[in-house]
Design a protein around this motif. Structure first.
Motif, short mmCIF file in Angstrom:
data_model
loop_
_atom_site.label_atom_id
_atom_site.label_comp_id
_atom_site.label_asym_id
_atom_site.label_seq_id
_atom_site.Cartn_x
_atom_site.Cartn_y
_atom_site.Cartn_z
N ASP A 159 0.03 0.97 -0.56
CA ASP A 159 0.09 1.70 0.70
C ASP A 159 -1.28 2.10 1.24
N ALA A 160 -2.36 1.56 0.63
CA ALA A 160 -3.69 2.01 1.03
C ALA A 160 -4.53 0.94 1.70
N GLY A 161 -4.04 -0.26 1.85
CA GLY A 161 -4.81 -1.32 2.47
C GLY A 161 -5.71 -2.04 1.49
N LEU A 162 -6.35 -3.10 1.95
CA LEU A 162 -7.22 -3.92 1.10
C LEU A 162 -8.43 -3.11 0.66
N PRO A 163 -8.56 -2.81 -0.65
CA PRO A 163 -9.65 -1.95 -1.11
C PRO A 163 -11.00 -2.65 -1.13
N TYR A 175 -6.25 -12.92 -4.85
CA TYR A 175 -5.99 -11.70 -4.07
C TYR A 175 -6.70 -11.75 -2.72
N ASP A 176 -5.92 -11.63 -1.64
CA ASP A 176 -6.52 -11.69 -0.30
C ASP A 176 -5.47 -11.34 0.75
N LEU A 177 -5.90 -11.34 2.00
CA LEU A 177 -5.01 -11.08 3.12
C LEU A 177 -3.93 -12.14 3.26
N ASP A 178 -4.17 -13.34 2.76
CA ASP A 178 -3.18 -14.41 2.85
C ASP A 178 -2.05 -14.25 1.84
N THR A 179 -2.31 -13.57 0.74
CA THR A 179 -1.33 -13.50 -0.34
C THR A 179 -0.81 -12.09 -0.60
N ASN A 180 -1.47 -11.07 -0.08
CA ASN A 180 -1.04 -9.69 -0.27
C ASN A 180 -1.00 -8.97 1.08
N ARG A 181 -0.07 -8.05 1.20
CA ARG A 181 0.00 -7.19 2.39
C ARG A 181 0.31 -5.76 1.94
N TRP A 182 0.17 -4.82 2.88
CA TRP A 182 0.28 -3.41 2.57
C TRP A 182 1.22 -2.73 3.57
N ALA A 183 1.68 -1.54 3.22
CA ALA A 183 2.63 -0.83 4.09
C ALA A 183 2.35 0.67 4.00
N GLY A 184 2.50 1.34 5.12
CA GLY A 184 2.26 2.78 5.15
C GLY A 184 1.93 3.24 6.55
N THR A 185 1.38 4.45 6.67
CA THR A 185 1.14 5.03 7.98
C THR A 185 0.15 4.21 8.82
N SER A 186 -0.75 3.50 8.17
CA SER A 186 -1.72 2.68 8.91
C SER A 186 -1.33 1.21 8.98
N ALA A 245 11.14 -0.71 13.26
CA ALA A 245 11.09 0.70 13.64
C ALA A 245 11.16 1.64 12.44
N ILE A 246 11.13 1.09 11.23
CA ILE A 246 11.19 1.93 10.03
C ILE A 246 10.05 2.94 10.05
N ASP A 247 10.31 4.14 9.61
CA ASP A 247 9.29 5.17 9.55
C ASP A 247 8.13 4.72 8.66
N PRO A 248 6.89 4.72 9.15
CA PRO A 248 5.76 4.24 8.34
C PRO A 248 5.58 4.99 7.03
N THR A 249 5.88 6.29 7.04
CA THR A 249 5.77 7.05 5.80
C THR A 249 6.80 6.58 4.78
N THR A 250 8.00 6.27 5.26
CA THR A 250 9.07 5.82 4.37
C THR A 250 8.71 4.49 3.72
N SER A 255 -3.51 -8.67 13.45
CA SER A 255 -3.33 -7.64 12.44
C SER A 255 -3.20 -8.35 11.10
N TYR A 256 -4.04 -8.00 10.14
CA TYR A 256 -4.17 -8.82 8.95
C TYR A 256 -3.62 -8.19 7.67
N GLU A 257 -3.22 -6.92 7.71
CA GLU A 257 -2.87 -6.25 6.46
C GLU A 257 -1.40 -5.86 6.36
N ASN A 258 -0.64 -5.99 7.43
CA ASN A 258 0.73 -5.47 7.40
C ASN A 258 1.78 -6.57 7.25
N PHE A 259 2.97 -6.14 6.87
CA PHE A 259 4.12 -7.04 6.82
C PHE A 259 4.66 -7.25 8.23
#
Length: 330
Positions: free
Chosen positions: A171-175, A256-267, A306-311, A279-283
């Motif tokens: 949930d924190a993005g590509l570190p 590990y990269d934007l092509d093979t991993n994605r992230w989810a959360g408020t951002s 429309a799912i809540d980003p926090t959820t 947009s390169y990091e989200n589902f």
């Protein structure tokens, strides 16, 4: 006298028939398109179901989830095992569990960085797999590899087989955005990784597929049925076919990269593929009604944009203590 009526249609009658056919076609076409899209969504869900089963078999066999690999200049190498020494990422590591062991083994037993091995790894990376393809987005075929980088352990191909899905990176993005180790020796060296990662401790990353980190089932504190394993990923439709999207410029056989991993959360809220928007990091996906995702217990659910980003952030964080039933999330 008896008059005979000429056989056939008058012009007016013909025009009426054509008009009726046109109206019927206009009514039927949306229904046909809807049926086709429903079939494509079902196919995506089936693909993710197979990916989920493969990951479960991987855990049962090796006691940890598929590893993320050595970042984006490395492809899978069958002589490097399945753990931290394996440069290939999630979608390479599950090959033996989706009936693709022969593909996983291409190049086995040949010398590192030899032309023979590098060509065999290129053959693997250019192999099309329907289980990694969303037919709503694009046909199953090779697409251009045009970015300026080259793989360390693979002959540079002109095109690559892509993947429309991504593993959950948390949930924190590509570190770290980095090509990874420059050679095999550094990739297998703990001091190199410690120096490379610095304060970015992989064990602190919140996803299920992270670099330089073996994640076991016991580390999934939120529960297998609550934690995202993988899902469809967002891509700008303008770049489906040209290989210029930074999140879709390489293939399934890489680390590990934007092509093979994605992230989810408020951002990183999921969204439908939208022309003109990068947009390169989200589902996300090409489907209008939502995107499909598989959870660590193997269950597949369609989640709303429309799912809540926090959820969904809690769904992506293996350390979350918030229990969420994906079947009740809209």
């Amino acid at each position: 006298m008896r008059t005979e009526k000429a056989a056939g249609f008058t012009l007016v009658e013909l025009l009426v028939v054509i008009t009726i056919i046109g109206i019927l076609m206009s009514l039927l076409l949306p229904a046909v398109q809807s049926a086709r899209e429903s079939a494509r969504i079902a196919q995506c869900e089936n693909n993710l179901h197979q990916i989920g089963i493969a990951a479960q078999l991987h855990v049962q066999t090796l006691d940890y989830f598929p590893c993320a690999g050595w970042f984006w200049t490395w492809a899978g190498d069958p002589d490097q095992g399945t753990g931290l020494n394996q440069p290939g990422g999630f979608f390479y590591n599950i090959l033996p569990y989706i009936d693709q062991k022969n593909l996983w083994q291409l190049g086995a037993g040949t010398a590192q960085l030899s032309s023979t091995k590098n060509a065999a790894i290129e053959q693997a990376a250019t192999t099309l797999l329907s289980v990694y393809n969303c037919s709503s987005r694009r046909p199953l075929q090779l697409w251009p590899f045009v970015n300026g980088t080259s793989f360390v352990n693979m002959t540079r191909p002109a095109s690559l087989a892509r993947c429309d899905y991504a593993a959950n990176g948390g949930d924190a993005g590509l570190p770290i955005y980095n090509p990874g180790p420059p050679n095999y020796a550094d990739g297998q060296s703990l001091p190199w990784w410690q120096s490379f990662l610095g304060s970015n401790i992989p064990a602190n990353y919140s996803g299920i597929c992270e670099p330089a980190c073996l994640i076991r089932a016991s580390a999934v504190h939120t529960g297998m049925s609550n934690l995202l394993l993988a899902g469809e990923r967002y891509i700008n439709p303008d770049n489906y076919f040209n290989g210029t999207d930074s999140g879709d410029d390489q293939g399934w056989d890489m680390g590990y990269d934007l092509d093979t991993n994605r992230w989810a959360g408020t951002s990183f809220a999921p969204m439908q593929d939208t022309p003109g928007y990068d947009s390169y990091e989200n589902f996300g996906s090409a489907h209008p009604s939502g995107f499909a995702a598989v959870f660590c217990d193997g269950s597949v659910h369609k989640l709303s944009y429309a799912i809540d980003p926090t959820t969904i952030g809690h769904m992506a964080n293996r350390n979350s203590t918030m229990a969420i039933d994906p079947t009740k999330v809209q």
